[in-house]
Design an enzyme around this catalytic site. Structure first.
Site, PDB file in Angstrom:
ATOM      1  N   CYS A 126      -0.658  -3.519   0.075  1.00  0.00           N
ATOM      2  CA  CYS A 126      -2.048  -3.106   0.341  1.00  0.00           C
ATOM      3  C   CYS A 126      -2.172  -2.218   1.573  1.00  0.00           C
ATOM      4  O   CYS A 126      -3.055  -1.365   1.624  1.00  0.00           O
ATOM      5  CB  CYS A 126      -2.931  -4.341   0.507  1.00  0.00           C
ATOM      6  SG  CYS A 126      -3.096  -5.282  -1.016  1.00  0.00           S
ATOM      7  N   GLU A 170       6.098  -6.287   4.293  1.00  0.00           N
ATOM      8  CA  GLU A 170       4.717  -5.833   4.489  1.00  0.00           C
ATOM      9  C   GLU A 170       4.247  -6.305   5.847  1.00  0.00           C
ATOM     10  O   GLU A 170       4.541  -7.435   6.257  1.00  0.00           O
ATOM     11  CB  GLU A 170       3.807  -6.416   3.411  1.00  0.00           C
ATOM     12  CG  GLU A 170       2.327  -6.358   3.795  1.00  0.00           C
ATOM     13  CD  GLU A 170       1.421  -5.766   2.737  1.00  0.00           C
ATOM     14  OE1 GLU A 170       1.785  -5.856   1.562  1.00  0.00           O
ATOM     15  OE2 GLU A 170       0.359  -5.219   3.101  1.00  0.00           O
ATOM     16  N   ASN A 216       0.647   1.554  -4.917  1.00  0.00           N
ATOM     17  CA  ASN A 216       0.882   0.110  -4.971  1.00  0.00           C
ATOM     18  C   ASN A 216      -0.267  -0.546  -5.729  1.00  0.00           C
ATOM     19  O   ASN A 216      -1.430  -0.272  -5.424  1.00  0.00           O
ATOM     20  CB  ASN A 216       0.921  -0.467  -3.547  1.00  0.00           C
ATOM     21  CG  ASN A 216       0.930  -1.994  -3.558  1.00  0.00           C
ATOM     22  OD1 ASN A 216       1.903  -2.608  -3.988  1.00  0.00           O
ATOM     23  ND2 ASN A 216      -0.151  -2.614  -3.115  1.00  0.00           N
ATOM     24  N   GLU A 217       0.052  -1.387  -6.687  1.00  0.00           N
ATOM     25  CA  GLU A 217      -0.977  -2.139  -7.423  1.00  0.00           C
ATOM     26  C   GLU A 217      -2.158  -1.260  -7.817  1.00  0.00           C
ATOM     27  O   GLU A 217      -3.309  -1.617  -7.578  1.00  0.00           O
ATOM     28  CB  GLU A 217      -1.451  -3.331  -6.589  1.00  0.00           C
ATOM     29  CG  GLU A 217      -0.411  -4.428  -6.520  1.00  0.00           C
ATOM     30  CD  GLU A 217      -0.936  -5.759  -6.006  1.00  0.00           C
ATOM     31  OE1 GLU A 217      -2.089  -5.825  -5.538  1.00  0.00           O
ATOM     32  OE2 GLU A 217      -0.180  -6.744  -6.079  1.00  0.00           O
TER      33      GLU A 217
END
Ligand code: AHR
Length: 669
Positions: free
Chosen positions: A239, A46, A374-375
């Site tokens: 994120c 990331e 994502n998430e």
């Protein structure tokens, strides 16, 4: 690495001193179990902590295209200069004009601070390049490496001259050999003479990047990735894929093609934690999707790109349906996924495959997995994911889809996520857990707070549903300890549970991966660096010990004649075993999380006679100790060997596993 030889005599003495507390394990070397996937131990990249620009990406100039909102951020301009916006690159239109300073002793120029300075090594070559033009006839620039903090007489220590000969935009290049090793140099460029020049995309790369690529990776950091033996590379992040709003989400199509024309994006980690605020943190996209695929190939990892599902970060937009793409307008996002698969795998004459070929890789990258979202959680996500799954499966039935179970490793949201992923037939489900010691050890406190945690977590998972991708995890030790030794041993213990459940756990990755010591927002992290040096955390070595010794198939292992499944260690001892069909090795991993050494007796069922086991041990006394830039090898695994007895019926391995240690044994059948 030190080699410790345990002699036969020592093993015998040892056998005699074995007491009632000796833990008896049995490994059935004949009962070859579930395959361990090649993707089992992977990496998660990331762009956080200056992992891309200022980290893995080899570029040393910050804001090279003058596209930061403050166009001269990272630069100091002097003399007669201006910033203009009608440059040759449509998506990066800004450039700097240097003009006659109007006085023979004055200078017009600019200098760049790099990322926390520019790291240079004596004798190493650096490629300076710039797009330039000389609108009023040939001009000259002087390029220097300088040390502004010097107490010496001269600031500059390496210098080159460049003639800017053309009235039209053209790229100029010069290779400069640094005469000094310095972590915080600056790059200075100024006009030589009175003829003005325009400068755009000012770049400085080490010549010696990983695999000597021009738009390449910092060699030592990329090598650290390769040395971990990863089976998987998930990118470009978590994120940052979502963005705090849709406008700032990661858009892969902006990250391919000529680097000069890749538009800048903000990086949410610039401001996500106000106590670690970095206003100069942006994404240049110089390390883009082509480079990620190429890196995956270079380090032998399967690429796992993650794409936006039409949703901005749900944390930042709690329950705000309007922050996300309306359900009937998802097509461009779905198309992004389909086009990416074509970019990676399509023939060189297909629309997107052609772009890959033009970038220098006519052969497909053979991508097998794609992450969507994502998430993300709840119906907002589940409903949006549906058309993605339908479209991808219809066009590319062999591509495996990775869905997400949200940000928590348990609870309502998590359960709902798993149920929805099963219903939608996602191939894999991404789980995240940044959790304390009590989670990894599954202590009574941990179990009460988190429920299903620790090494036994996957023993009870449904074997018929999607497979597990433990996509982001790390033990976050209490009391502001980061990357300390103890946490890494608890991770090692937990990982025995992943390994024995290789029939359902297909992919795993510690997170985050990289951190610049001066620019981190999140810790712990696997690999740390400054501008010249790198060190690997204890957790890195745990990951490496697993990944380099993952074997091909699980072998059943019992402790005290009982299955280890459903248990979170016995007396603090954890173990798992695999067979490597290719090398013929039986590999046993034992983790002792107790504060005392533990004698073990391991019966190798199905093997007879004496053998020598190779051992690799991560053992250390100071629980809070860490590796550091100044002491990068304070805690590293040590090689050894151990004689195994013929035993009465089976080969017998007797050992004393040090307190708080991780030891693996390799026995070639
Ligand atoms: O790894 C840091 C962040 O943690 C990731 O971006 C996100 O997926 C998780 O919340």
């Amino acid at each position: 690495m030190k080699t410790k030889i345990f002699s036969c005599a020592l093993a015998l003495t040892f056998a005699l001193t074995m007491t009632a507390q000796t833990h008896v394990m049995e490994v059935n070397t004949k009962k070859v179990g579930a395959p361990v996937q090649n993707t089992m131990y992977g990496l998660f990249f990331e762009d956080i902590n200056y992992a891309a620009d200022g980290g893995l990406y080899g570029e040393l100039v910050k804001n090279r295209s003058f596209e930061f909102p403050d166009h001269l951020m990272g630069w100091e301009a002097f003399g007669n200069f201006d910033v203009e916006d009608d440059g040759p690159f449509e998506r990066c239109p800004h450039y700097v004009q240097l003009r006659d300073p109007g006085h023979s002793d004055r200078r017009s120029g600019l200098s760049n601070n790099g990322f926390f300075g520019i790291g240079l090594k004596q004798g190493e070559e650096y490629r300076f390049s710039v797009w330039a033009r000389a609108p009023h006839g040939a001009g000259k620039i002087i390029v220097q490496f300088i040390d502004r903090a010097t107490m010496g007489e001269r600031q500059e220590f390496t210098e080159a001259k460049l003639d800017i000969t053309s009235k039209d935009w053209k790229q100029y290049e010069v290779v400069m050999k640094s005469s000094r090793t310095i972590a915080k140099a600056q790059l200075r460029i100024f006009l030589d003479g009175t003829k003005g020049v325009d400068l755009e995309h000012v770049s400085l790369f080490p010549v010696n990047t990983f695999k000597q690529r021009k738009n390449g990776m910092r060699a030592d950091l990329a090598q650290a990735l390769a040395d971990e033996h990863p089976g998987l590379l998930r990118f470009p992040g978590g994120c940052i894929v979502e963005g705090v709003d849709l406008q700032t989400r990661y858009q892969w199509k902006n990250t391919i093609g000529p680097v000069e024309n890749r538009p800048l994006n903000e990086n949410r980690w610039e401001y996500t934690f106000p106590h670690r605020f970095f206003p100069d943190y942006f994404q240049s996209y110089g390390l883009g999707f082509f480079e990620f695929f190429q890196l995956s190939e270079d380090i032998g990892a399967e690429p796992l790109p993650v794409l936006n599902v039409g949703m901005a970060c749900q944390f930042q937009n709690w329950n705000k349906e309007e922050a996300h793409v309306p359900y009937d307008q998802l097509q461009p996002y779905i198309q992004d996924c389909l086009d990416l698969i074509e970019f990676a795998n399509g023939p060189a004459d297909s629309e997107w495959g052609k772009k890959r070929a033009e970038m220098g890789h006519p052969e497909p990258f053979n991508m097998k997995f794609i992450g969507v979202g994502n998430e993300q959680w709840d119906d907002m996500y589940f409903k949006r994911l549906e058309p993605f799954v339908a479209a991808i499966k219809a066009k590319y039935p062999n591509i495996q889809i990775v869905g997400t179970s949200g940000p928590d490793s348990e609870g309502n949201m998590f359960e709902k996520g798993w149920a929805a992923m099963k219903k939608q037939k996602a191939d894999l489900v991404d789980e995240h857990f940044y959790r304390p010691e009590s989670w990894f050890l599954a202590t009574p406190e941990g179990k009460e707070r988190y429920g299903n945690c620790g090494a036994s977590r996957y023993d009870s998972y449904d074997r018929k549903g999607p497979k597990v991708f433990a996509g982001e995890y790390a033990c976050h030790g209490k009391g502001k300890k980061w990357n300390h030794y103890e946490a890494s041993i608890l991770e090692a213990a937990f990982m025995t549970g992943m390994e024995r459940n290789a029939d359902v756990v297909y992919m795993t990755a510690y997170a985050p991966l990289f951190a610049h010591v001066e620019g981190w927002q999140w810790r712990p992290d696997l690999i740390w660096y400054d501008n010249l040096r790198v060190f690997k955390s204890c957790s890195y070595y745990v990951q490496q010990m697993y990944a380099a010794n993952k074997g091909t198939n699980v072998l059943p292992l019992t402790m005290e004649k009982q299955s280890v499944a459903g248990k979170d260690g016995q007396d603090g001892l954890y173990a798992s075993s695999v067979l490597d069909k290719n090398s013929g090795e039986v590999i046993i991993k034992v983790v002792n999380t107790s504060k005392t050494p533990q004698p073990v007796s391991i019966q190798l069922l199905g093997m007879k006679g004496e053998y020598t086991a190779e051992t690799l041990t991560l053992s250390h006394n100071g629980m809070d100790d860490e590796n550091t830039l100044d002491n990068p090898e304070k805690i590293t695994p040590k090689q050894g060997s151990l004689k195994c007895d013929a035993g009465k019926k089976n080969t017998l391995l007797l050992d004393d596993v040090p307190a708080m240690s991780f030891r693996l044994y390799k026995i070639k059948k």
